[in-house]
Design an enzyme around this catalytic site. Structure first.
Site, PDB file in Angstrom:
ATOM      1  CB  CYS A  58      -0.995  -0.043   1.152  1.00 26.17           C
ATOM      2  SG  CYS A  58      -2.373   1.118   0.929  1.00 26.17           S
ATOM      3  CG  HIS A 101      -3.274  -3.031   3.974  1.00 28.33           C
ATOM      4  ND1 HIS A 101      -2.418  -2.354   4.809  1.00 28.33           N
ATOM      5  CD2 HIS A 101      -3.924  -2.080   3.258  1.00 28.33           C
ATOM      6  CE1 HIS A 101      -2.548  -1.047   4.622  1.00 28.33           C
ATOM      7  NE2 HIS A 101      -3.449  -0.855   3.686  1.00 28.33           N
ATOM      8  CD  GLU A 118      -0.644  -5.246   6.398  1.00 22.72           C
ATOM      9  OE1 GLU A 118      -1.110  -4.114   6.588  1.00 22.72           O
ATOM     10  OE2 GLU A 118      -0.309  -5.664   5.261  1.00 22.72           O
TER      11      GLU A 118
END
EC number: 4.3.3.6
Length: 198
Positions: free
Chosen positions: A80, A178, A180
């Site tokens: 990002c 994202h 994660e």
């Protein structure tokens, strides 16, 4: 031996990236200072706010050492805002906004819209057999790729169909979304494997 991968820890989802890298079999460490940067083999630049991240990196004297390590070939995974920081060129940026550079792409900042326009999508990845469920939050997209840049994934449905959202340029990996936040460690594992291959 496990690669030591640093996570830029001045802003963004630091803990989540550390957890995913650990799950992928890498040793992960937060990096806030040049002395900590010197102890890692590779870096993750997390999501956050790209202009704030640039200012914080300068305030903590990390910007130029990071720029030099990238130019010298250190592997980096930008997600990002991290993708924006790696890009050689930004559109829709703030006047005077600088990047770390190295990734031969043009990235459009906040391309998918504001926070309210955040969305999730299943993406096809050349490197994976099963689709990857991606979370997009005020995400950029890639508008131009250089001749050495490999496109890893594009959006396959909706108004943004065909937009490039994951790329690799030699030792630099970047996603608009994202990884994660998904619980799926495959992309972190892909990056850890890229680092191990050096």
């Amino acid at each position: 031996m496990s690669p030591v991968i640093g996570v830029f820890a001045l802003q963004g989802n630091v803990r989540e990236h550390v957890a995913m890298l650990t799950q992928a079999g890498a040793e992960a460490r937060p990096v806030r200072r040049p002395s900590e940067l010197a102890q890692v083999d590779a870096m993750v630049l997390p999501g956050g706010e790209s202009t704030t991240m640039e200012k914080l990196a300068r305030a903590f004297e990390l910007f130029e050492p990071l720029q030099k390590r990238i130019a010298d070939g250190m592997p980096v995974f930008g997600t990002c805002a991290g993708m924006i920081l790696l890009a050689n060129e930004i559109t829709g940026g703030i006047a005077g906004q600088e990047t770390l550079g190295g990734l031969d792409v043009t990235v459009r900042r906040n391309a998918f819209g504001r926070q309210v326009d955040s969305f999730e999508a299943d993406l096809e990845f050349a490197a994976f057999e099963a689709p990857y469920h991606a979370v997009f939050i005020r995400a950029p997209w890639v508008e131009r790729v250089g001749p050495q840049v490999e496109v890893l994934s594009t959006v396959s449905s909706g108004p943004a169909t065909g937009r490039i959202v994951a790329v690799r340029h030699d030792r630099l990996l970047a996603t608009s979304f994202h990884p994660e936040l998904t619980g799926d460690a495959r992309l972190h594992g892909y990056f850890a494997e890229l680092v191990r291959e050096l």
